[in-house]
Write an enzyme that holds these catalytic residues in place. Structure first.
Site, mmCIF file in Angstrom:
data_model
loop_
_atom_site.group_PDB
_atom_site.id
_atom_site.type_symbol
_atom_site.label_atom_id
_atom_site.label_comp_id
_atom_site.label_asym_id
_atom_site.label_seq_id
_atom_site.Cartn_x
_atom_site.Cartn_y
_atom_site.Cartn_z
ATOM 1 N N ILE A 170 10.711 -4.190 -15.813
ATOM 2 C CA ILE A 170 11.094 -5.517 -15.319
ATOM 3 C C ILE A 170 10.025 -6.472 -15.441
ATOM 4 O O ILE A 170 9.177 -6.125 -14.583
ATOM 5 C CB ILE A 170 11.957 -5.456 -14.108
ATOM 6 C CG1 ILE A 170 13.161 -4.406 -14.255
ATOM 7 C CG2 ILE A 170 12.543 -6.832 -13.696
ATOM 8 C CD1 ILE A 170 13.825 -4.203 -12.900
ATOM 9 N N PHE A 171 10.150 -7.476 -16.095
ATOM 10 C CA PHE A 171 9.179 -8.511 -16.194
ATOM 11 C C PHE A 171 9.528 -9.586 -15.441
ATOM 12 O O PHE A 171 10.717 -10.151 -15.756
ATOM 13 C CB PHE A 171 8.818 -8.866 -17.585
ATOM 14 C CG PHE A 171 7.756 -9.823 -17.740
ATOM 15 C CD1 PHE A 171 6.518 -9.670 -17.552
ATOM 16 C CD2 PHE A 171 8.167 -11.115 -17.996
ATOM 17 C CE1 PHE A 171 5.676 -10.492 -17.582
ATOM 18 C CE2 PHE A 171 7.182 -12.200 -18.309
ATOM 19 C CZ PHE A 171 6.089 -12.059 -18.078
ATOM 20 N N GLY A 172 8.580 -9.927 -14.520
ATOM 21 C CA GLY A 172 8.693 -11.168 -13.609
ATOM 22 C C GLY A 172 7.523 -12.247 -14.165
ATOM 23 O O GLY A 172 6.468 -11.881 -14.371
ATOM 24 N N TYR A 173 8.058 -13.412 -13.981
ATOM 25 C CA TYR A 173 7.305 -14.637 -14.355
ATOM 26 C C TYR A 173 7.564 -15.776 -13.450
ATOM 27 O O TYR A 173 6.605 -16.559 -13.544
ATOM 28 C CB TYR A 173 7.421 -14.936 -15.804
ATOM 29 C CG TYR A 173 9.002 -15.468 -15.948
ATOM 30 C CD1 TYR A 173 9.239 -16.935 -15.684
ATOM 31 C CD2 TYR A 173 9.998 -14.584 -16.304
ATOM 32 C CE1 TYR A 173 10.772 -17.220 -15.794
ATOM 33 C CE2 TYR A 173 11.345 -14.946 -16.502
ATOM 34 C CZ TYR A 173 11.699 -16.062 -16.311
ATOM 35 O OH TYR A 173 12.866 -16.488 -16.390
ATOM 36 N N GLY A 174 8.513 -15.666 -12.368
ATOM 37 C CA GLY A 174 8.610 -16.615 -11.535
ATOM 38 C C GLY A 174 8.325 -16.112 -10.032
ATOM 39 O O GLY A 174 7.376 -15.562 -9.752
ATOM 40 N N SER A 175 9.386 -16.076 -9.117
ATOM 41 C CA SER A 175 9.228 -15.659 -7.632
ATOM 42 C C SER A 175 8.908 -14.073 -7.825
ATOM 43 O O SER A 175 8.496 -13.503 -6.808
ATOM 44 C CB SER A 175 10.196 -16.052 -6.914
ATOM 45 O OG SER A 175 11.708 -15.474 -7.523
ATOM 46 N N GLU A 191 19.316 -12.884 -9.486
ATOM 47 C CA GLU A 191 19.055 -13.541 -10.764
ATOM 48 C C GLU A 191 20.460 -13.978 -11.509
ATOM 49 O O GLU A 191 20.090 -15.091 -12.080
ATOM 50 C CB GLU A 191 18.211 -13.024 -11.669
ATOM 51 C CG GLU A 191 16.824 -12.338 -11.220
ATOM 52 C CD GLU A 191 15.995 -13.433 -10.586
ATOM 53 O OE1 GLU A 191 15.941 -14.257 -11.265
ATOM 54 O OE2 GLU A 191 15.185 -13.172 -9.360
#
Length: 195
Positions: A3-8, A83
């Site tokens: 899983i890719f996260g780019y914010g919180s 999300e």
């Protein structure tokens, strides 16, 4: 599953994972164009949070989390509530490239808010976005914390990357707080991050 996260998600994943890797995805740029009326804002004053916008020349840096089969269902339930249901994001599969050049790219799930979402706010000047960020707060805290933590992540783990949009908004927010006697410098951001 990755899983890719780019914010919180880069500092607060909130789900069980086995390992994590810093890296980037191609073809998207991070933009503070999505509204948030729950976590960082409310119905009267929706916050500005990050989403991804297609741009074939862009790279977005963040963190990919490896989730084992035994935690996959639980992690997806949590993320779908966080999300999709509350955040208005949809899922896509993207190719993630780890920062460590010796590792091959891998496929990761990413959450993206699109312009079709009712709380999507769209483009605005960095100054206008910062003004909105400075006054919003929601169930998990102030909108400014979201921007500051994300900028701090980029400086600590991707120092070679100039995320112009993010850093410009952060600078505008710091100017607002400096003028009002609040947060005055990136050094003070570290105190906020440890809180």
């Amino acid at each position: 599953m990755w899983i890719f996260g780019y914010g919180s998600l880069v500092w607060k994943p909130g789900f069980a994972f086995q390992s994590s890797k810093i890296g980037f995805i191609k073809g998207y740029k991070r933009r503070f164009w999505h509204g948030d009326d729950f976590y960082r804002g409310d119905k009267e004053r929706p916050a500005r949070v990050a989403t991804l916008v297609e741009d074939w020349d862009a790279h977005t840096w963040g963190v990919a989390y490896e989730v084992t089969d035994s935690h996959a269902e639980e992690s997806l339930q949590y993320l779908n509530m966080r999300e999709v249901v509350l955040g208005g994001y949809v899922t896509q599969t993207v190719e993630f490239t780890p920062k460590d050049g010796d590792q091959a790219p891998l496929l990761a799930l990413v959450y993206i808010a699109t312009a079709s979402n009712p709380i999507y706010l769209g483009p605005a000047s960095d100054k206008d976005i910062a003004a909105q960020v400075a006054v919003c707060s929601g169930k998990t805290g102030p909108n400014v914390e979201y921007v500051v933590r994300l900028a701090e992540f980029m400086r600590l783990f991707c120092p070679e990357v100039d995320d112009e949009h993010l850093f410009s908004i952060e600078a505008e927010v710091l100017n607002i707080f400096s003028d009002s006697g609040g947060i005055e410098s990136p050094k003070q951001n570290a105190v906020l991050l440890k809180a």
